[in-house]
Design a protein around this motif. Structure first.
Motif, PDB file in Angstrom:
ATOM      1  N   THR A 101       0.815  -1.213   0.000  1.00 17.97           N
ATOM      2  CA  THR A 101       0.000   0.000   0.000  1.00 17.97           C
ATOM      3  C   THR A 101       0.848   1.262   0.000  1.00 17.97           C
ATOM      4  O   THR A 101       0.524   2.226  -0.659  1.00 17.97           O
ATOM      5  CB  THR A 101      -0.951   0.021   1.201  1.00 17.97           C
ATOM      6  N   LYS A 102       1.957   1.249   0.732  1.00 15.23           N
ATOM      7  CA  LYS A 102       2.800   2.443   0.793  1.00 15.23           C
ATOM      8  C   LYS A 102       4.249   2.034   1.029  1.00 15.23           C
ATOM      9  O   LYS A 102       4.530   1.031   1.655  1.00 15.23           O
ATOM     10  CB  LYS A 102       2.381   3.357   1.947  1.00 15.23           C
ATOM     11  N   ASN A 103       5.140   2.864   0.556  1.00 17.00           N
ATOM     12  CA  ASN A 103       6.530   2.670   0.923  1.00 17.00           C
ATOM     13  C   ASN A 103       6.825   3.514   2.163  1.00 17.00           C
ATOM     14  O   ASN A 103       5.923   4.078   2.764  1.00 17.00           O
ATOM     15  CB  ASN A 103       7.461   3.002  -0.248  1.00 17.00           C
ATOM     16  N   GLU A 104       8.077   3.637   2.535  1.00 18.19           N
ATOM     17  CA  GLU A 104       8.446   4.351   3.758  1.00 18.19           C
ATOM     18  C   GLU A 104       8.006   5.817   3.748  1.00 18.19           C
ATOM     19  O   GLU A 104       7.701   6.394   4.780  1.00 18.19           O
ATOM     20  CB  GLU A 104       9.965   4.294   3.996  1.00 18.19           C
ATOM     21  N   GLN A 105       7.958   6.443   2.577  1.00 20.88           N
ATOM     22  CA  GLN A 105       7.579   7.848   2.486  1.00 20.88           C
ATOM     23  C   GLN A 105       6.055   8.032   2.412  1.00 20.88           C
ATOM     24  O   GLN A 105       5.571   9.151   2.392  1.00 20.88           O
ATOM     25  CB  GLN A 105       8.223   8.515   1.257  1.00 20.88           C
ATOM     26  N   GLY A 106       5.307   6.937   2.314  1.00 21.52           N
ATOM     27  CA  GLY A 106       3.859   7.046   2.294  1.00 21.52           C
ATOM     28  C   GLY A 106       3.250   7.169   0.905  1.00 21.52           C
ATOM     29  O   GLY A 106       2.092   7.503   0.774  1.00 21.52           O
ATOM     30  N   HIS A 107       4.033   6.926  -0.137  1.00 22.97           N
ATOM     31  CA  HIS A 107       3.473   6.975  -1.480  1.00 22.97           C
ATOM     32  C   HIS A 107       4.172   5.959  -2.385  1.00 22.97           C
ATOM     33  O   HIS A 107       5.010   5.200  -1.932  1.00 22.97           O
ATOM     34  CB  HIS A 107       3.565   8.391  -2.059  1.00 22.97           C
ATOM     35  N   ASN A 108       3.831   5.963  -3.651  1.00 18.78           N
ATOM     36  CA  ASN A 108       4.401   5.050  -4.643  1.00 18.78           C
ATOM     37  C   ASN A 108       4.121   3.580  -4.314  1.00 18.78           C
ATOM     38  O   ASN A 108       4.893   2.925  -3.611  1.00 18.78           O
ATOM     39  CB  ASN A 108       5.916   5.249  -4.784  1.00 18.78           C
ATOM     40  N   LEU A 109       3.031   3.093  -4.826  1.00 19.99           N
ATOM     41  CA  LEU A 109       2.710   1.683  -4.652  1.00 19.99           C
ATOM     42  C   LEU A 109       3.806   0.814  -5.267  1.00 19.99           C
ATOM     43  O   LEU A 109       4.341   1.145  -6.322  1.00 19.99           O
ATOM     44  CB  LEU A 109       1.374   1.357  -5.332  1.00 19.99           C
ATOM     45  N   LYS A 110       4.126  -0.278  -4.600  1.00 15.65           N
ATOM     46  CA  LYS A 110       5.137  -1.207  -5.099  1.00 15.65           C
ATOM     47  C   LYS A 110       4.463  -2.515  -5.478  1.00 15.65           C
ATOM     48  O   LYS A 110       3.666  -3.050  -4.719  1.00 15.65           O
ATOM     49  CB  LYS A 110       6.186  -1.483  -4.018  1.00 15.65           C
ATOM     50  N   GLU A 111       4.790  -3.023  -6.645  1.00 19.02           N
ATOM     51  CA  GLU A 111       4.257  -4.311  -7.078  1.00 19.02           C
ATOM     52  C   GLU A 111       5.053  -5.431  -6.426  1.00 19.02           C
ATOM     53  O   GLU A 111       6.267  -5.391  -6.384  1.00 19.02           O
ATOM     54  CB  GLU A 111       4.335  -4.425  -8.599  1.00 19.02           C
ATOM     55  N   VAL A 112       4.326  -6.408  -5.928  1.00 26.36           N
ATOM     56  CA  VAL A 112       4.943  -7.522  -5.220  1.00 26.36           C
ATOM     57  C   VAL A 112       4.476  -8.828  -5.846  1.00 26.36           C
ATOM     58  O   VAL A 112       3.312  -8.953  -6.253  1.00 26.36           O
ATOM     59  CB  VAL A 112       4.519  -7.543  -3.723  1.00 26.36           C
ATOM     60  N   GLN A 113       5.372  -9.777  -5.919  1.00 29.49           N
ATOM     61  CA  GLN A 113       5.010 -11.128  -6.339  1.00 29.49           C
ATOM     62  C   GLN A 113       4.877 -11.974  -5.072  1.00 29.49           C
ATOM     63  O   GLN A 113       5.807 -12.048  -4.263  1.00 29.49           O
ATOM     64  CB  GLN A 113       6.080 -11.730  -7.259  1.00 29.49           C
ATOM     65  N   ARG A 114       3.706 -12.589  -4.899  1.00 28.81           N
ATOM     66  CA  ARG A 114       3.442 -13.421  -3.722  1.00 28.81           C
ATOM     67  C   ARG A 114       3.450 -14.877  -4.153  1.00 28.81           C
ATOM     68  O   ARG A 114       2.652 -15.293  -4.988  1.00 28.81           O
ATOM     69  CB  ARG A 114       2.100 -13.063  -3.101  1.00 28.81           C
ATOM     70  N   LEU A 115       4.377 -15.632  -3.556  1.00 24.34           N
ATOM     71  CA  LEU A 115       4.425 -17.073  -3.792  1.00 24.34           C
ATOM     72  C   LEU A 115       3.604 -17.751  -2.699  1.00 24.34           C
ATOM     73  O   LEU A 115       3.817 -17.507  -1.513  1.00 24.34           O
ATOM     74  CB  LEU A 115       5.867 -17.583  -3.756  1.00 24.34           C
ATOM     75  N   THR A 116       2.667 -18.589  -3.111  1.00 27.25           N
ATOM     76  CA  THR A 116       1.841 -19.340  -2.172  1.00 27.25           C
ATOM     77  C   THR A 116       1.997 -20.822  -2.466  1.00 27.25           C
ATOM     78  O   THR A 116       1.918 -21.240  -3.628  1.00 27.25           O
ATOM     79  CB  THR A 116       0.352 -18.946  -2.295  1.00 27.25           C
ATOM     80  N   ILE A 117       2.238 -21.587  -1.411  1.00 21.93           N
ATOM     81  CA  ILE A 117       2.329 -23.039  -1.534  1.00 21.93           C
ATOM     82  C   ILE A 117       1.273 -23.634  -0.614  1.00 21.93           C
ATOM     83  O   ILE A 117       1.157 -23.249   0.552  1.00 21.93           O
ATOM     84  CB  ILE A 117       3.736 -23.557  -1.149  1.00 21.93           C
ATOM     85  N   THR A 118       0.503 -24.561  -1.166  1.00 17.28           N
ATOM     86  CA  THR A 118      -0.529 -25.256  -0.397  1.00 17.28           C
ATOM     87  C   THR A 118      -0.185 -26.741  -0.391  1.00 17.28           C
ATOM     88  O   THR A 118       0.177 -27.305  -1.436  1.00 17.28           O
ATOM     89  CB  THR A 118      -1.924 -25.047  -1.015  1.00 17.28           C
ATOM     90  N   ILE A 119      -0.298 -27.342   0.782  1.00 17.53           N
ATOM     91  CA  ILE A 119      -0.025 -28.768   0.918  1.00 17.53           C
ATOM     92  C   ILE A 119      -1.204 -29.436   1.613  1.00 17.53           C
ATOM     93  O   ILE A 119      -2.012 -28.773   2.259  1.00 17.53           O
ATOM     94  CB  ILE A 119       1.283 -29.031   1.699  1.00 17.53           C
ATOM     95  N   GLU A 120      -1.272 -30.734   1.474  1.00 20.96           N
ATOM     96  CA  GLU A 120      -2.280 -31.535   2.155  1.00 20.96           C
ATOM     97  C   GLU A 120      -1.529 -32.600   2.951  1.00 20.96           C
ATOM     98  O   GLU A 120      -0.659 -33.278   2.401  1.00 20.96           O
ATOM     99  CB  GLU A 120      -3.194 -32.178   1.122  1.00 20.96           C
ATOM    100  N   VAL A 121      -1.851 -32.730   4.235  1.00 19.42           N
ATOM    101  CA  VAL A 121      -1.097 -33.622   5.116  1.00 19.42           C
ATOM    102  C   VAL A 121      -2.043 -34.584   5.822  1.00 19.42           C
ATOM    103  O   VAL A 121      -3.140 -34.205   6.222  1.00 19.42           O
ATOM    104  CB  VAL A 121      -0.307 -32.803   6.176  1.00 19.42           C
ATOM    105  N   ALA A 122      -1.567 -35.813   5.977  1.00 20.31           N
ATOM    106  CA  ALA A 122      -2.245 -36.805   6.817  1.00 20.31           C
ATOM    107  C   ALA A 122      -1.327 -37.088   7.997  1.00 20.31           C
ATOM    108  O   ALA A 122      -0.107 -37.225   7.837  1.00 20.31           O
ATOM    109  CB  ALA A 122      -2.519 -38.085   6.039  1.00 20.31           C
ATOM    110  N   TYR A 123      -1.914 -37.146   9.186  1.00 23.61           N
ATOM    111  CA  TYR A 123      -1.174 -37.396  10.427  1.00 23.61           C
ATOM    112  C   TYR A 123      -1.893 -38.516  11.166  1.00 23.61           C
ATOM    113  O   TYR A 123      -3.095 -38.432  11.408  1.00 23.61           O
ATOM    114  CB  TYR A 123      -1.132 -36.129  11.272  1.00 23.61           C
ATOM    115  N   LEU A 124      -1.144 -39.557  11.516  1.00 24.26           N
ATOM    116  CA  LEU A 124      -1.717 -40.689  12.233  1.00 24.26           C
ATOM    117  C   LEU A 124      -1.030 -40.835  13.586  1.00 24.26           C
ATOM    118  O   LEU A 124       0.194 -40.920  13.658  1.00 24.26           O
ATOM    119  CB  LEU A 124      -1.540 -41.979  11.423  1.00 24.26           C
ATOM    120  N   ASN A 125      -1.848 -40.834  14.640  1.00 29.55           N
ATOM    121  CA  ASN A 125      -1.353 -41.048  15.993  1.00 29.55           C
ATOM    122  C   ASN A 125      -2.276 -42.078  16.660  1.00 29.55           C
ATOM    123  O   ASN A 125      -3.302 -41.705  17.235  1.00 29.55           O
ATOM    124  CB  ASN A 125      -1.345 -39.737  16.780  1.00 29.55           C
ATOM    125  N   PRO A 126      -1.937 -43.370  16.564  1.00 26.54           N
ATOM    126  CA  PRO A 126      -2.814 -44.410  17.119  1.00 26.54           C
ATOM    127  C   PRO A 126      -3.034 -44.301  18.629  1.00 26.54           C
ATOM    128  O   PRO A 126      -4.051 -44.766  19.125  1.00 26.54           O
ATOM    129  CB  PRO A 126      -2.088 -45.714  16.774  1.00 26.54           C
TER     130      PRO A 126
END
Length: 177
Positions: A101-126
């Protein structure tokens, strides 16, 4: 001998109470809530359903989870069929464009690349089937400026994301939060 300080008396009571709980397996100083019957763990190498991202992602995620479990517990790793068991799939690996939304001076929007990783996990605890789960999804993201070199920055982003994912997996399974 009589203890005159209520602070000392209360402190000693707390220490002995915690030691008592620790010896019963209800509490551990490592921050886990596993039964004392659990001595081993196994993590099957994650596999991937995605074609994007580095080819070694499944191995690195598996290693990160093994390292975290080894660090926060006194469990011994088994190749398979541990007292607690994990397996998982990397479901998605994607970049999206976002904006600061803002840089340190409060202006100039910066474009950002967001990397998202999604995983699916199974956990077994008898020993505690209520804490077991199948197909639980975890997702985490990390950002870089669009002006940064993706090939140079990506390994750092993946490591940051894997740390978040592993923390979430351990919180849900071992810590049971």
């Amino acid at each position: 001998m009589r203890l005159k300080s209520p602070i000392l008396t209360n402190s000693l009571y707390l220490v002995f109470s915690l030691l008592g709980l620790h010896s019963c397996g209800l509490f551990t100083f490592l921050g886990t809530s596993l039964s004392p019957d659990v001595k081993t763990f196994s993590v099957q190498t994650f596999y991937t359903e995605v074609t994007d991202g580095p080819i070694d992602m499944p191995q690195k995620l598996t290693e990160a989870l093994v390292t975290k479990i080894s660090r926060i517990t006194s469990l011994t790793r088994e190749e398979k069929d541990g007292d607690i068991q994990y397996e998982g799939i990397i479901k998605s690996f994607s970049y999206t464009t976002a904006f600061n939304t803002k840089n340190e001076q409060g202006h100039n929007l910066k474009e950002v690349q967001r990397l998202t990783i999604t995983i699916e996990v199974a956990y077994l605890n008898p020993t505690d089937e209520e804490s077991s789960f199948k197909k639980k999804q975890f997702s985490a993201s990390a950002d870089m400026l669009s002006t940064e070199n993706k090939l140079e920055k990506e390994p750092e982003l993946i490591k940051e994301i894997f740390n978040k994912l592993v923390d979430d997996i351990c919180s849900k399974s071992i810590d049971n939060w």
